[in-house]
Scaffold this active site. Structure first.
Site, PDB file in Angstrom:
ATOM      1  N   GLY A  64       0.895  -0.837  -0.210  1.00  0.00           N
ATOM      2  CA  GLY A  64       0.220  -0.198   0.014  1.00  0.00           C
ATOM      3  C   GLY A  64       1.175   1.023  -0.123  1.00  0.00           C
ATOM      4  CB  SER A  66       5.037   2.912   3.929  1.00  0.00           C
ATOM      5  OG  SER A  66       6.182   3.376   3.556  1.00  0.00           O
ATOM      6  CB  CYS A  96       5.280  -3.634  -1.435  1.00  0.00           C
ATOM      7  SG  CYS A  96       5.494  -2.734  -2.330  1.00  0.00           S
ATOM      8  NE  ARG A 125       7.497   5.600   0.904  1.00  0.00           N
ATOM      9  CZ  ARG A 125       7.340   6.444   0.717  1.00  0.00           C
ATOM     10  NH1 ARG A 125       8.075   7.956   1.317  1.00  0.00           N
ATOM     11  NH2 ARG A 125       5.762   7.624   0.533  1.00  0.00           N
ATOM     12  CB  ILE A 154       3.407  -1.572  -7.569  1.00  0.00           C
ATOM     13  CG1 ILE A 154       2.771  -3.181  -8.197  1.00  0.00           C
ATOM     14  CG2 ILE A 154       2.642  -0.748  -8.285  1.00  0.00           C
ATOM     15  CD1 ILE A 154       1.337  -3.976  -7.782  1.00  0.00           C
ATOM     16  NE  ARG A 155       5.043   5.274  -6.203  1.00  0.00           N
ATOM     17  CZ  ARG A 155       6.039   6.190  -6.375  1.00  0.00           C
ATOM     18  NH1 ARG A 155       6.872   6.471  -7.750  1.00  0.00           N
ATOM     19  NH2 ARG A 155       6.490   6.837  -5.449  1.00  0.00           N
ATOM     20  CG  HIS A 195       3.045  -6.324  -4.123  1.00  0.00           C
ATOM     21  ND1 HIS A 195       1.975  -5.896  -3.350  1.00  0.00           N
ATOM     22  CD2 HIS A 195       3.750  -5.018  -4.640  1.00  0.00           C
ATOM     23  CE1 HIS A 195       1.947  -4.192  -3.021  1.00  0.00           C
ATOM     24  NE2 HIS A 195       2.899  -4.777  -4.060  1.00  0.00           N
ATOM     25  CD  GLU A 197      -0.295  -9.427  -2.127  1.00  0.00           C
ATOM     26  OE1 GLU A 197       1.460  -9.652  -2.285  1.00  0.00           O
ATOM     27  OE2 GLU A 197      -0.125  -7.671  -2.352  1.00  0.00           O
TER      28      GLU A 197
HETATM   29  N1  GLN Z   1       5.772   2.786  -2.628  1.00  0.00           N
HETATM   30  C1  GLN Z   1       5.483   2.442  -1.694  1.00  0.00           C
HETATM   31  C2  GLN Z   1       5.506   2.960  -0.038  1.00  0.00           C
HETATM   32  O1  GLN Z   1       6.432   3.989   0.315  1.00  0.00           O
HETATM   33  C3  GLN Z   1       5.030   1.094  -1.412  1.00  0.00           C
HETATM   34  C4  GLN Z   1       4.572   0.735  -3.032  1.00  0.00           C
HETATM   35  C5  GLN Z   1       3.394  -0.294  -2.246  1.00  0.00           C
HETATM   36  O2  GLN Z   1       3.407  -1.172  -1.201  1.00  0.00           O
HETATM   37  N2  GLN Z   1       3.611  -1.164  -3.484  1.00  0.00           N
HETATM   38  O3  GLN Z   1       5.071   2.725   1.096  1.00  0.00           O
END
Ligand code: GLN
Length: 215
Positions: A64, A66, A96, A125, A154-155, A195, A197
């Protein structure tokens, strides 16, 4: 020795236990983890309150944002109870944003963001940068049988420093980020930058459920 006339099944013939595993449900992809845990034979429950945290055998911290999850941990009075349970040895798995939260040091985050120090590691991060916001790669994952794990980033963060007691489970195999650490374990605490999941491959969740069963 008691010689019993009634045959008792061997330990490995008993049905596996069904541990209660919480999914921190403040923000992020909660539902996907609930489904994955249920498939792996755990009893998933949502955790939003200290009483709910106190009742679980282990906890998943989902992906999500952080810094948003950090704010909500404070607002929901979960930050200190969660730190206390991790210090007491509760198994946890962070994906993540969950990996970022489990770190003992976080780079490139907001100055007011909290972390949990569940694993002795420095995590950067959004480490893979903007041009590769998302990518997928096949990883060899230590402790997971049956071939490579398809990893969706994902990021995502990466682990920039892993402490002496931290086991590196997976690194990026090739390309510009080859060698970057993206999955780790310290004791009963596991973290992945990606991820699992979202792929339908349940082996990482299976590994975590086994860790909780053994704890
Ligand atoms: N970039 C998000 C963060 O800093 C993490 C991305 C993710 O959980 N898919 O929390």
């Amino acid at each position: 020795m008691n010689a019993s006339p009634v045959a008792t099944p061997a330990a490995d013939a008993r049905p596996a236990s069904r541990p209660t595993i919480g999914v921190l449900a403040l923000q992020g992809d909660v539902r996907e983890h609930v489904a994955a845990l249920a498939h792996c034979g755990a009893e998933p429950v949502l955790v939003r309150r200290p009483e709910e945290l106190a009742a679980v055998d282990g906890l998943v911290i989902p992906g999500g944002e952080s810094t948003a999850i950090s704010n909500l941990l404070v607002a929901f009075d979960l930050l200190e109870p969660l730190r206390a349970r991790l210090r007491a040895g509760m198994p946890a798995y962070g994906s993540c944003a969950g990996m970022i939260l489990l770190a003992s040091e976080v780079l490139d985050t907001r100055p007011d963001a909290e972390h949990l120090s569940g694993i002795d590691m420095t995590v950067r991060r959004n480490a893979f940068g903007r041009q590769v916001d998302s990518f997928e790669v096949d990883l060899d994952f230590d402790g997971v049988e049956g071939g490579p794990v398809r990893a969706v980033f994902i990021r995502a963060p990466w682990v920039e420093r892993a402490g002496d007691d931290v086991q590196v489970l997976a690194t990026v195999p090739s390309g510009p980020f080859a060698g970057r650490i993206v999955a780790v374990r310290q004791g009963a605490v596991v973290a992945t930058a990606f991820h699992p999941e979202v792929t339908g491959d349940l082996r990482v969740h299976g590994l975590f459920v086994d860790i909780v069963r053994g704890a």
